[in-house]
Motif scaffolding. Structure first.
Motif, short mmCIF file in Angstrom:
data_model
loop_
_atom_site.label_atom_id
_atom_site.label_comp_id
_atom_site.label_asym_id
_atom_site.label_seq_id
_atom_site.Cartn_x
_atom_site.Cartn_y
_atom_site.Cartn_z
N THR A 74 29.56 73.39 42.54
CA THR A 74 30.72 72.88 42.16
C THR A 74 31.79 72.41 43.49
O THR A 74 32.73 71.77 43.37
N LYS A 75 31.53 73.16 44.38
CA LYS A 75 32.24 72.80 45.61
C LYS A 75 31.92 71.61 46.34
O LYS A 75 32.59 70.92 47.06
N ARG A 76 30.71 70.87 46.04
CA ARG A 76 29.99 70.01 46.69
C ARG A 76 30.97 68.83 46.83
O ARG A 76 31.39 68.27 47.80
N PRO A 77 31.29 68.11 45.47
CA PRO A 77 31.98 67.14 45.50
C PRO A 77 33.65 67.31 46.16
O PRO A 77 34.25 66.36 46.81
N LYS A 78 34.16 68.53 45.77
CA LYS A 78 35.42 68.79 46.46
C LYS A 78 35.20 68.90 47.96
O LYS A 78 36.47 68.47 48.61
N MET A 79 34.11 69.26 48.56
CA MET A 79 34.04 69.22 50.14
C MET A 79 34.11 67.66 50.49
O MET A 79 34.85 67.08 51.61
N GLY A 80 33.43 67.00 49.62
CA GLY A 80 33.47 65.34 49.93
C GLY A 80 34.60 64.91 49.82
O GLY A 80 35.15 64.18 51.00
N ARG A 81 35.56 65.09 49.08
CA ARG A 81 36.85 64.74 48.62
C ARG A 81 37.96 64.90 49.88
O ARG A 81 38.70 64.29 50.47
N VAL A 82 37.60 66.48 50.39
CA VAL A 82 38.49 66.79 51.49
C VAL A 82 38.44 66.06 52.72
O VAL A 82 39.25 65.57 53.60
N VAL A 83 36.92 65.81 53.09
CA VAL A 83 36.78 65.07 54.46
C VAL A 83 36.96 63.66 54.27
O VAL A 83 37.48 63.14 55.01
N ASP A 84 36.92 63.04 53.19
CA ASP A 84 37.17 61.57 52.82
C ASP A 84 38.88 61.43 53.00
O ASP A 84 39.02 60.60 53.63
N GLU A 85 39.33 62.41 52.64
CA GLU A 85 40.91 62.32 52.86
C GLU A 85 41.53 62.50 54.04
O GLU A 85 42.17 61.77 54.62
N LEU A 86 40.75 63.68 54.96
CA LEU A 86 41.49 63.81 56.30
C LEU A 86 40.79 63.49 57.33
O LEU A 86 41.21 63.63 58.47
#
Length: 198
Positions: free
Chosen positions: A97-109
């Motif tokens: 479940t953390k995988r898409p969240k990790m993607g969103r964070v790096v995409d944002e920052l």
């Protein structure tokens, strides 16, 4: 008035030093020995560990491998107002479940994102990468690459980096092996970066 001088990077390290200072002073430890020690302490291996180079890059190795830790590290680095590239991946056989969240964070920052393998264990690389990719909302190109081979991913990021850039190699810290579907292989993000930076 006293100033704590330290080679450590980031607000979280400053906060840790202040907390340590308050704790040690409360039990009667003198200021000078603390300050002397902290001025020489270069940090824990694998925690925003600097890889020296002559290309004018800030190349860092860090253990960050969750949404929260990636956000903390990237927000700290963004305070420097430099372009940030990140090479990262997610671990196999772990919380999916953390995988898409990790993607969103790096995409944002991060300015440039290179998605690669971490430790796959028994899980197919394509599945892990696909789940992380689902959180990244940018097309493949100059600011986003998927390169499963971790050494090739680091090489791509370092080739694209320009003087003054930050290149963050996230996830493995100072680990000495990479767990693949077949067997563990000797590994060092720092060693690979040093070799590529020549």
């Amino acid at each position: 008035e006293a100033f704590i001088k330290s080679p450590l990077i980031g607000v979280f390290n400053a906060e840790n030093l202040l907390a340590a200072y308050a704790t040690l002073r409360s039990i009667g430890i003198e200021t000078k020995p603390m300050f002397d020690a902290w001025s020489r302490f270069t940090g824990v291996p694998g925690r925003l560990e600097l890889v020296p180079n002559n290309r004018g890059l800030t190349v860092l190795v860090d253990y960050a491998h969750t949404e929260t830790s990636l956000r903390a590290v990237l927000e700290t680095l963004k305070q420097n107002k430099q372009r940030i590239s990140i090479v990262f991946g997610a671990t196999g056989d772990r919380d999916t479940t953390k995988r898409p969240k990790m993607g969103r964070v790096v995409d944002e920052l991060a300015d440039i994102v290179v998605l690669t393998d971490d430790d796959t264990y028994t899980e197919p690389s394509e599945r892990i990468i696909g789940m992380v990719h689902s959180g990244i909302n940018r097309p493949l190109g100059d600011t986003f690459q998927i390169i499963p081979n971790r050494e090739e991913a680091i090489s791509w990021a370092l080739r694209k980096a320009q003087t003054g850039d930050i290149v963050l190699l996230a996830g493995k810290g100072c680990e000495t092996v990479q767990m693949t579907n077949k067997w563990p292989i000797p590994w060092s993000d720092r060693g690979i970066a040093e070799k590529l930076l020549g």
